[in-house]
Scaffold this active site. Structure first.
Site, PDB file in Angstrom:
ATOM      1  CD  GLU A  34      -2.758   5.082  -6.633  1.00  0.00           C
ATOM      2  OE1 GLU A  34      -3.200   5.872  -5.764  1.00  0.00           O
ATOM      3  OE2 GLU A  34      -3.357   4.064  -6.986  1.00  0.00           O
ATOM      4  CD  GLU A  40      -2.863   1.194   0.025  1.00  0.00           C
ATOM      5  OE1 GLU A  40      -3.122   2.301  -0.501  1.00  0.00           O
ATOM      6  OE2 GLU A  40      -3.355   0.124  -0.388  1.00  0.00           O
TER       7      GLU A  40
END
Length: 125
Positions: free
Chosen positions: A76, A69
């Protein structure tokens, strides 16, 4: 003096890492799901008395999900800076990174089933 500078640098590195974790928890909805799952795993492990070896598996599973994560979030953010407008290759790259998180989450859930299912079945069965 160089040793003190080295120690202060390490402390600063940890502070930056903690800030990154806080940012991830504050901005990423999936991190909230991972946080809730982490609390469930720790609580179940404590209540059901898992063995030391099982704790090792559970810790590795949690670590895998949180690491995936974190890397996905960083990826991102960087992708959004590099290509603020939509680009199909950036979308594909983000999808692959999200897929890596999904793989780690599914694998971790499988570890949770292997560790907890027999205990829960004995408790409720």
């Amino acid at each position: 003096m160089a040793e003190r500078t080295w120690v202060l640098g390490r402390i600063q590195s940890v502070a930056h890492a903690v800030a990154g974790i806080r940012m991830m928890l504050a901005t990423q909805h999936n991190a909230w799901i991972h946080a809730a799952a982490t609390l469930v795993v720790i609580t179940l492990g404590a209540l059901l008395g898992v063995s030391r070896a099982e704790w090792c598996w559970l810790i590795l599973a949690l670590m895998a999900v949180w690491t995936a994560e974190g890397v996905n979030t960083a990826f991102e953010l960087l992708a959004d800076v590099v290509s603020p407008e939509f680009h199909p290759l950036v979308k594909q790259a983000k999808d692959v990174a999200a897929g890596a998180v999904l793989i780690s989450a599914v694998g971790s859930a499988a570890i949770g089933v292997v560790v907890f299912a027999p205990r829960l079945a004995a408790l409720f069965g």
